[in-house]
Design a protein around this motif. Structure first.
Motif, PDB file in Angstrom:
ATOM      1  N   TYR A  14       0.845  -1.192   0.000  1.00  0.00           N
ATOM      2  CA  TYR A  14       0.000   0.000   0.000  1.00  0.00           C
ATOM      3  C   TYR A  14       0.882   1.244   0.000  1.00  0.00           C
ATOM      4  CZ  TYR A  14      -2.672   3.923   1.736  1.00  0.00           C
ATOM      5  OH  TYR A  14      -3.222   5.178   1.879  1.00  0.00           O
TER       6      TYR A  14
ATOM      7  N   ILE B 288      -0.318   2.671  10.261  1.00  0.00           N
ATOM      8  CA  ILE B 288       0.845   1.958   9.720  1.00  0.00           C
ATOM      9  C   ILE B 288       1.017   0.602  10.398  1.00  0.00           C
ATOM     10  CG2 ILE B 288       3.357   1.972   9.536  1.00  0.00           C
ATOM     11  CD1 ILE B 288       3.228   4.983   9.132  1.00  0.00           C
TER      12      ILE B 288
ATOM     13  N   VAL C  65       4.408  -1.821   3.710  1.00  0.00           N
ATOM     14  CA  VAL C  65       4.150  -0.401   3.968  1.00  0.00           C
ATOM     15  C   VAL C  65       5.406   0.441   3.757  1.00  0.00           C
ATOM     16  CG1 VAL C  65       2.259  -0.873   5.558  1.00  0.00           C
ATOM     17  CG2 VAL C  65       4.602  -0.677   6.458  1.00  0.00           C
TER      18      VAL C  65
ATOM     19  N   MET D 218       4.778   3.935   2.359  1.00  0.00           N
ATOM     20  CA  MET D 218       3.853   4.861   2.998  1.00  0.00           C
ATOM     21  C   MET D 218       4.609   6.126   3.407  1.00  0.00           C
ATOM     22  SD  MET D 218       1.188   2.619   5.293  1.00  0.00           S
ATOM     23  CE  MET D 218       0.255   4.112   5.720  1.00  0.00           C
TER      24      MET D 218
END
Length: 268
Positions: free
Chosen positions: A49, A63, A73, A76
């Protein structure tokens, strides 16, 4: 000898938000692309993502929660400000979305490093509030399949920008007749997507690929909370597509995945 199966890799990008159930005093991580990544991982996909959170406690919680579901992640971003939130109410198991506070999502865009990272996946999934509609053409240029959730607003300005760069499009409508939706699916599919799908709640789903219409049913189950039902349908559908299955099988896979999600409170 065991069958050597290719690992399905699905990345998602765009919005995330904390779903705050004010009456219950609870908050759950969510957001369309985040949910799809989590649900696809639940099915066995390798997922990632890409999106922003704020410097608040909700950002840390987001998170940690996404990572805890086995989603990559690493791309992110933590931006100064507040993580996006959506206020939610439950009425007889049906979720009612209230005020949306966009927070740091307002300034999110994909950069060159994000594009390079996402291009390494089989498919990238985003949606109406993802704020990346202007970057989708760059993914398509790299040969990546793009899926997009138009929510209930397929004619929103962001949706109109996105649709020409989308391979698999989804929207939700449980009010129009079959005939009305056939016309709408046809009009939208002609704007670019290989396949357009409409989810209809308890009425199942319909899809159109430019040649024929497909009709999918539901999996009967106890409904606790419909939050994430559409996103889990999308994840199940797209996972099946990546497996090489046809549209009818993908619709059935979406319905099965959705039936799991609506059996508990919160998106995941």
């Amino acid at each position: 000898m065991a069958e050597n199966r290719k690992r399905i890799r699905i990345a998602t990008a765009g919005d995330n938000c904390m779903d705050i159930y004010d009456e219950a005093g609870k908050a759950f991580p969510g957001g369309n692309p985040v949910n799809v990544a989590v649900y696809a991982a639940r099915l066995g996909a390798e997922t990632a993502y890409v999106g922003p959170v704020g410097t608040d406690d909700y950002g840390k919680q987001m998170i940690a929660a996404i990572r805890g579901k086995g989603v990559d992640v690493s791309h992110m971003k933590i931006l100064p400000g507040a993580t996006a939130v959506t206020h939610v109410k439950l009425a007889d198991g049906d979720r009612i979305l209230g005020e949306y506070e966009e927070g740091v999502m307002a300034d999110f865009r994909l950069d060159d490093a994000d594009i390079e990272f996402l291009a390494g996946y089989d498919m990238v999934v985003t949606g109406l509030w993802g704020t990346i509609e202007d970057e989708l053409f760059r993914l398509r240029e790299r040969g990546v399949l793009v899926a997009y959730d138009f929510a209930t607003r397929p004619y929103d300005p962001a949706a109109v920008k996105a649709i020409a760069h989308v391979d698999y499009g989804f929207f939700a409508d449980d009010e129009k007749t079959d005939e009305e939706l056939q016309g709408e699916l046809t009009a939208l599919q002609e704007k670019g997507p290989k396949v357009m799908v409409v989810t209809r709640g308890g009425k199942g789903s319909m899809a159109y690929d430019g040649a024929r219409f497909y009709y999918g049913g539901i999996v009967p189950c106890e409904v606790v909370d419909t939050m994430g039902a559409g996103d889990s349908f999308i994840a199940g559908f797209l996972y099946a597509v990546c497996e090489g299955k046809g549209i009818a099988e993908a619709m059935a896979a979406g319905a099965a995945n959705s039936s799991v999600t609506i059996g508990y409170v919160g998106a995941w």
